[in-house]
Design a protein around this motif. Structure first.
Motif, PDB file in Angstrom:
ATOM      1  N   ILE A 115     -29.686  -1.802   3.694  1.00  0.00           N
ATOM      2  CA  ILE A 115     -29.879  -2.902   4.618  1.00  0.00           C
ATOM      3  C   ILE A 115     -28.764  -2.865   5.659  1.00  0.00           C
ATOM      4  O   ILE A 115     -27.637  -2.435   5.356  1.00  0.00           O
ATOM      5  N   SER A 116     -29.081  -3.273   6.849  1.00  0.00           N
ATOM      6  CA  SER A 116     -28.067  -3.305   7.898  1.00  0.00           C
ATOM      7  C   SER A 116     -26.985  -4.325   7.554  1.00  0.00           C
ATOM      8  O   SER A 116     -27.266  -5.381   6.987  1.00  0.00           O
ATOM      9  N   THR A 117     -25.753  -3.991   7.881  1.00  0.00           N
ATOM     10  CA  THR A 117     -24.644  -4.907   7.615  1.00  0.00           C
ATOM     11  C   THR A 117     -24.865  -6.254   8.280  1.00  0.00           C
ATOM     12  O   THR A 117     -24.501  -7.299   7.729  1.00  0.00           O
ATOM     13  N   HIS A 118     -25.508  -6.265   9.445  1.00  0.00           N
ATOM     14  CA  HIS A 118     -25.732  -7.509  10.181  1.00  0.00           C
ATOM     15  C   HIS A 118     -26.760  -8.408   9.496  1.00  0.00           C
ATOM     16  O   HIS A 118     -26.827  -9.601   9.776  1.00  0.00           O
ATOM     17  N   LYS A 119     -27.564  -7.827   8.586  1.00  0.00           N
ATOM     18  CA  LYS A 119     -28.591  -8.611   7.890  1.00  0.00           C
ATOM     19  C   LYS A 119     -28.213  -8.905   6.438  1.00  0.00           C
ATOM     20  O   LYS A 119     -29.012  -9.462   5.691  1.00  0.00           O
ATOM     21  N   ASN A 120     -27.010  -8.530   6.060  1.00  0.00           N
ATOM     22  CA  ASN A 120     -26.565  -8.727   4.678  1.00  0.00           C
ATOM     23  C   ASN A 120     -25.775 -10.027   4.579  1.00  0.00           C
ATOM     24  O   ASN A 120     -24.654 -10.124   5.101  1.00  0.00           O
ATOM     25  N   PRO A 121     -26.299 -11.069   3.904  1.00  0.00           N
ATOM     26  CA  PRO A 121     -25.608 -12.363   3.844  1.00  0.00           C
ATOM     27  C   PRO A 121     -24.361 -12.364   2.985  1.00  0.00           C
ATOM     28  O   PRO A 121     -23.598 -13.325   2.996  1.00  0.00           O
ATOM     29  N   ILE A 122     -24.117 -11.299   2.217  1.00  0.00           N
ATOM     30  CA  ILE A 122     -22.999 -11.288   1.283  1.00  0.00           C
ATOM     31  C   ILE A 122     -21.661 -11.185   2.000  1.00  0.00           C
ATOM     32  O   ILE A 122     -20.610 -11.407   1.405  1.00  0.00           O
ATOM     33  N   ASP A 123     -21.670 -10.870   3.274  1.00  0.00           N
ATOM     34  CA  ASP A 123     -20.406 -10.838   4.007  1.00  0.00           C
ATOM     35  C   ASP A 123     -19.654 -12.157   3.886  1.00  0.00           C
ATOM     36  O   ASP A 123     -18.425 -12.184   3.831  1.00  0.00           O
TER      37      ASP A 123
ATOM     38  N   TYR B 281     -28.889  -9.302  -2.790  1.00  0.00           N
ATOM     39  CA  TYR B 281     -28.010  -8.721  -1.781  1.00  0.00           C
ATOM     40  C   TYR B 281     -26.638  -8.531  -2.422  1.00  0.00           C
ATOM     41  O   TYR B 281     -26.150  -9.429  -3.117  1.00  0.00           O
ATOM     42  N   VAL B 282     -26.029  -7.394  -2.198  1.00  0.00           N
ATOM     43  CA  VAL B 282     -24.737  -7.101  -2.824  1.00  0.00           C
ATOM     44  C   VAL B 282     -23.828  -6.413  -1.823  1.00  0.00           C
ATOM     45  O   VAL B 282     -24.285  -5.694  -0.926  1.00  0.00           O
ATOM     46  N   ASP B 283     -22.539  -6.684  -1.971  1.00  0.00           N
ATOM     47  CA  ASP B 283     -21.557  -6.069  -1.083  1.00  0.00           C
ATOM     48  C   ASP B 283     -20.202  -6.084  -1.788  1.00  0.00           C
ATOM     49  O   ASP B 283     -20.002  -6.795  -2.782  1.00  0.00           O
ATOM     50  N   ALA B 284     -19.281  -5.305  -1.279  1.00  0.00           N
ATOM     51  CA  ALA B 284     -17.915  -5.273  -1.807  1.00  0.00           C
ATOM     52  C   ALA B 284     -16.940  -5.175  -0.648  1.00  0.00           C
ATOM     53  O   ALA B 284     -17.250  -4.567   0.381  1.00  0.00           O
ATOM     54  N   ASP B 285     -15.788  -5.776  -0.809  1.00  0.00           N
ATOM     55  CA  ASP B 285     -14.726  -5.668   0.187  1.00  0.00           C
ATOM     56  C   ASP B 285     -13.591  -4.863  -0.436  1.00  0.00           C
ATOM     57  O   ASP B 285     -12.937  -5.325  -1.380  1.00  0.00           O
TER      58      ASP B 285
ATOM     59  N   LEU C  56     -29.774 -16.974   5.893  1.00  0.00           N
ATOM     60  CA  LEU C  56     -30.427 -15.910   5.118  1.00  0.00           C
ATOM     61  C   LEU C  56     -30.569 -16.280   3.648  1.00  0.00           C
ATOM     62  O   LEU C  56     -31.459 -15.750   2.971  1.00  0.00           O
ATOM     63  N   VAL C  57     -29.727 -17.161   3.126  1.00  0.00           N
ATOM     64  CA  VAL C  57     -29.805 -17.531   1.703  1.00  0.00           C
ATOM     65  C   VAL C  57     -30.315 -18.952   1.505  1.00  0.00           C
ATOM     66  O   VAL C  57     -30.188 -19.524   0.424  1.00  0.00           O
ATOM     67  N   GLY C  58     -30.900 -19.553   2.533  1.00  0.00           N
ATOM     68  CA  GLY C  58     -31.541 -20.848   2.375  1.00  0.00           C
ATOM     69  C   GLY C  58     -30.615 -22.019   2.254  1.00  0.00           C
ATOM     70  O   GLY C  58     -30.975 -23.031   1.642  1.00  0.00           O
ATOM     71  N   VAL C  59     -29.413 -21.927   2.798  1.00  0.00           N
ATOM     72  CA  VAL C  59     -28.482 -23.054   2.813  1.00  0.00           C
ATOM     73  C   VAL C  59     -28.617 -23.745   4.158  1.00  0.00           C
ATOM     74  O   VAL C  59     -28.286 -23.179   5.199  1.00  0.00           O
TER      75      VAL C  59
END
Length: 390
Positions: A360-368, A241-245, A385-388
């Protein structure tokens, strides 16, 4: 160089000692130790990973593997057959002075917990975090629910202006606290990535607001000491999963890259970092973030293939449709000609079919949670979503 205290020879004060043997604590000691250990392992038919120099593996005649992981002088040995593990231990004890601690329960501040009935393995740093909290006198502070609140807008403009402020901040253990947080983040706490990335930029020029942010993170740890990574048996492939701000850095207006890779829903690799150049749009920031994530995929695929696991095609999820289109567009035009060439290599990788970049939907992206401050509900959803888990 100077002669050691107590061993100064009169009239020969300008003489120095000739080092005949590498001693523990000298700059060359780690290198000499590693050369010796590497020579021993290769002489016993172990191969050193070309992608991680501290990973050794050996393939037995029956097709099984033995793995040895090295960190300075701490080792983990893994194999399906316990007899193979005992064999490696016996070989090591003949050559080196060793201490067998039995089944792995703790290493480098990380606790390894097993639930054999449920086929689960947990990686925790509860003991280490409790020591950190005691060290900075946070063990009785009121806990908070997020790593960094939205009201923290850190920048260099907050740096102390008067001599009194500079003197006061010089006695604050800021670097030590950030270093302690960074070690927890690197080992088992991807939820700390964004917060640690934010506070670590002001090591040399900090203000009371920066120190308050660090204390906030410690208070978050105060309420989440039981949080751990949960691994289980799975045949799932690696998912990223990848994202940028965009323009998150208030000083230089650079964007923030964040990515995480999971196996069976649990994080195995993650990173939050400022991009090296300024992006001119959200699309460009996302495009550069995808490139950084794909570089990590290449490394993971190589490491897995060496460890006898075929990773096949990896999927990287991104919530920017325009950035995904840019990775597949081989055309040259004015909107992309200014982007650094090194970011365009992702197009060749995707064209070969090595990696698939999907929407992927923003709501399902854990990188936020790794690129911005989030409300509690969204933050807890990203952790799941990332198993924490607690």
């Amino acid at each position: 160089m100077q002669q050691p205290e107590g061993f100064i020879v009169s009239e020969k004060e300008d003489y120095v000692c000739l080092l005949r043997k590498s001693l523990y604590g000298l700059k060359q000691s780690p290198r000499q130790w590693y050369k010796r250990f590497d020579s021993f392992m290769t002489s016993h038919d172990f191969k050193r990973s070309s992608l991680d120099s501290c990973v050794y593996f050996k393939k037995n005649s029956d097709g099984s593997f033995v793995y040895l992981l090295l960190y300075v002088d701490d080792m983990l040995i893994a194999a399906k057959d316990k007899g193979e593990v005992r064999k490696v231990k016996a070989q090591l004890s003949k050559r080196f002075e060793t201490k067998d601690l039995g089944p792995a329960k703790k290493i480098l501040g990380m606790e390894i917990l097993r639930d054999r009935k449920a086929s689960k393995l947990y990686l925790s740093q509860k003991g280490y975090i409790e020591k950190v909290l005691c060290r900075f006198n946070i063990q009785s502070a009121k806990p908070v629910s997020t790593t960094l609140a939205a009201h923290f807008r850190l920048s260099s403009a907050l740096s102390p202006q008067s001599d009194d402020e500079i003197e006061y901040m010089s006695h604050v253990p800021y670097s030590s606290a950030v270093g302690s947080l960074m070690y927890a983040m690197v080992c088992s706490r991807p939820d700390l990535s964004y917060a640690v990335s934010a506070v670590s930029r002001y090591m040399a020029n900090l203000d009371k607001e920066h120190w308050k942010a660090v204390q906030w993170i410690l208070r978050y740890l105060r309420g989440t000491t039981d949080v751990c990574l949960q691994f289980g048996r799975t045949k799932d492939r690696v998912i990223g999963y990848v994202d940028a701000d965009f323009a998150r850095d208030l000083d230089r207006r650079r964007s923030l890259t964040g990515y995480v890779f999971t196996i069976g829903g649990c994080a195995i690799s993650w990173k939050t970092t400022l991009q090296t150049t300024v992006a001119l749009s959200t699309t460009e920031a996302e495009y550069m973030a995808i490139t950084e994530a794909c570089k990590e995929v290449i490394w993971l695929k190589g490491l897995f293939s060496e460890l006898n696991e075929d990773l096949q095609i990896s999927t990287v999820f991104c919530d920017s449709q325009s950035a995904i289109f840019l990775t597949k567009d081989q055309m040259f035009h004015e909107r992309t000609k200014h982007i650094d060439v090194r970011y365009h290599f992702v197009r060749d990788i995707i064209a070969r079919g090595d990696i698939v970049v999907s929407k992927i939907s923003t709501h399902k992206n854990p990188i936020d949670m790794m690129t911005k401050s989030l409300p509690i509900t969204k933050f807890e959803h990203c952790l799941d979503l990332v198993g924490v888990h607690c």
